[in-house]
Design an enzyme around this catalytic site. Structure first.
Site, PDB file in Angstrom:
ATOM      1  N   HIS A  22       0.835  -1.195   0.000  1.00  0.00           N
ATOM      2  CA  HIS A  22       0.000   0.000   0.000  1.00  0.00           C
ATOM      3  C   HIS A  22       0.873   1.250   0.000  1.00  0.00           C
ATOM      4  O   HIS A  22       1.756   1.401   0.848  1.00  0.00           O
ATOM      5  CB  HIS A  22      -0.898  -0.034   1.238  1.00  0.00           C
ATOM      6  CG  HIS A  22      -2.012   0.936   1.226  1.00  0.00           C
ATOM      7  ND1 HIS A  22      -2.447   1.598   2.351  1.00  0.00           N
ATOM      8  CD2 HIS A  22      -2.818   1.366   0.220  1.00  0.00           C
ATOM      9  CE1 HIS A  22      -3.456   2.383   2.058  1.00  0.00           C
ATOM     10  NE2 HIS A  22      -3.704   2.263   0.769  1.00  0.00           N
ATOM     11  N   GLU A  56       0.802  -0.450  -4.841  1.00  0.00           N
ATOM     12  CA  GLU A  56      -0.334   0.450  -5.016  1.00  0.00           C
ATOM     13  C   GLU A  56       0.166   1.879  -4.910  1.00  0.00           C
ATOM     14  O   GLU A  56       0.894   2.228  -3.967  1.00  0.00           O
ATOM     15  CB  GLU A  56      -1.392   0.159  -3.943  1.00  0.00           C
ATOM     16  CG  GLU A  56      -2.690   0.940  -4.122  1.00  0.00           C
ATOM     17  CD  GLU A  56      -2.718   2.215  -3.286  1.00  0.00           C
ATOM     18  OE1 GLU A  56      -3.693   2.977  -3.421  1.00  0.00           O
ATOM     19  OE2 GLU A  56      -1.764   2.471  -2.507  1.00  0.00           O
ATOM     20  N   ASP A  78      -0.634   6.369  -5.854  1.00  0.00           N
ATOM     21  CA  ASP A  78      -1.686   7.383  -5.907  1.00  0.00           C
ATOM     22  C   ASP A  78      -1.294   8.531  -6.833  1.00  0.00           C
ATOM     23  O   ASP A  78      -0.294   9.204  -6.581  1.00  0.00           O
ATOM     24  CB  ASP A  78      -1.930   7.937  -4.503  1.00  0.00           C
ATOM     25  CG  ASP A  78      -2.261   6.846  -3.504  1.00  0.00           C
ATOM     26  OD1 ASP A  78      -3.333   6.249  -3.639  1.00  0.00           O
ATOM     27  OD2 ASP A  78      -1.433   6.594  -2.597  1.00  0.00           O
ATOM     28  N   HIS A 109      -0.508  10.819  -2.229  1.00  0.00           N
ATOM     29  CA  HIS A 109      -1.783  10.346  -1.701  1.00  0.00           C
ATOM     30  C   HIS A 109      -2.698  11.497  -1.310  1.00  0.00           C
ATOM     31  O   HIS A 109      -3.858  11.564  -1.708  1.00  0.00           O
ATOM     32  CB  HIS A 109      -1.568   9.435  -0.487  1.00  0.00           C
ATOM     33  CG  HIS A 109      -2.845   8.970   0.133  1.00  0.00           C
ATOM     34  ND1 HIS A 109      -3.503   9.684   1.129  1.00  0.00           N
ATOM     35  CD2 HIS A 109      -3.615   7.881  -0.113  1.00  0.00           C
ATOM     36  CE1 HIS A 109      -4.607   9.048   1.460  1.00  0.00           C
ATOM     37  NE2 HIS A 109      -4.705   7.952   0.729  1.00  0.00           N
TER      38      HIS A 109
END
Length: 312
Positions: A54, A82, A84, A97
């Site tokens: 993450h 993952e 952003d 993020h």
């Protein structure tokens, strides 16, 4: 005299080369084509559980959404990452993020209020708030970096699904990136843009699974995100597996909470992560990209058709 100077220069250069830290050896996921990525993410009974780190696997010294952090995670275990994406004031896409800069950089204000050139001058903070020497990367840079190393899972934030998919196509990165699609409309839109692009799709409810059945989008283009918690009905894992797709289960809201308190019990974490796998998860989306990978290593010695995709 010139020869002596040249010799001194060569000796100094060699000394610097020998003293320079070696680049970390990366554990990689090898998917060389869009079809290979689909095969890698297709469910099989001899599955080989792995992790999706993450925000790339941030920790002390390594900020979230940072290429150096990605490499640190892969230095310990193979993983998807993952990430952003957010728009800058001048239309570039950077990895960040938060909509604001305060928590993760030494800057202030909104990401969208700054140009890329201005953002390049900032430095990223690690998970403990300490300033590092790392700067904000662009999505373009991340897509190029990922080739031959891993699979990027690109979240939405303020970047539409078709823009993220188009970026993958621009970089010929169909083998190394997937997009998260949150609505049925976005799923159809992405598939119409290119059937070569994989999508992470919400599949925590049977209603969502049935909608996908009727969408016209093949399940070979899907990896299912079940939940950030164990679902009330674990039969959902079976339903998604029956359709040929893998299931992702998040651990950031349960086991990984030890990370924020600074109390990491490796044995308890291993038991927790293995519990998620036991319920049917194929991939754990974890904040603790290193610890979760270590917990799954005992499972990765079993014979599996998926083993061909991993390099340790």
């Amino acid at each position: 005299m010139k020869i002596k100077i040249l010799l001194v220069f060569l000796i100094c250069a060699m000394a610097c080369a020998f003293n320079r830290p070696a680049a970390p050896r990366l554990h990689t996921i090898q998917t060389g084509s869009a079809q290979a990525l689909k095969a890698f993410l297709q469910y099989s009974p001899d599955r080989l559980p792995f992790i999706c780190a993450h925000r790339g696997g941030p920790r002390k010294g390594f900020p979230e959404n940072c290429i150096a952090t990605f490499e640190n995670t892969l230095a310990h275990n193979p993983a998807m990452l993952e990430i952003d994406p957010r728009y800058t004031k001048d239309g570039h896409i950077v990895l960040m993020h938060d909509a604001t800069l305060d928590r993760t950089t030494n800057g202030q204000g909104k990401v969208a209020d700054h140009t890329l050139a201005a953002l390049r001058k900032l430095r990223l903070k690690d998970t403990e708030g300490h300033l590092t020497g790392y700067t904000i990367p662009t999505l373009d840079e991340a897509l190029e970096w990922a080739k031959g190393k891993t699979v990027l899972v690109i979240d939405a934030k303020d970047v539409p699904v078709e823009v993220r998919a188009q970026k993958i196509l621009e970089h010929n990165a169909q083998a190394n990136a997937i997009v998260i699609a949150y609505s049925l409309n976005d799923i159809k839109k992405c598939y119409q843009l290119s059937p070569d692009i994989m999508m992470e799709v919400m599949t925590g409810k049977m209603e969502q699974v049935k909608q996908l059945d009727e969408s016209g989008v093949p399940w070979e283009n899907i990896i299912g995100f079940v939940s950030h918690e164990l679902p009330r009905d674990s039969a959902i894992f079976h339903e998604v597996h029956q359709r040929g797709a893998m299931c992702i289960l998040g651990s950031s809201r349960n086991y990984d909470r030890q990370f924020t308190s600074g109390q990491i019990d490796a044995a308890a974490l291993e038991k927790g992560y293995l519990n998620l796998i036991g319920h049917g998860a194929d991939v754990i989306e974890a904040d603790l990209g290193v610890e979760s990978g270590a917990a799954l290593k005992p499972l990765q010695t079993a014979p599996s058709s998926k083993a061909r995709f991993f390099r340790y």
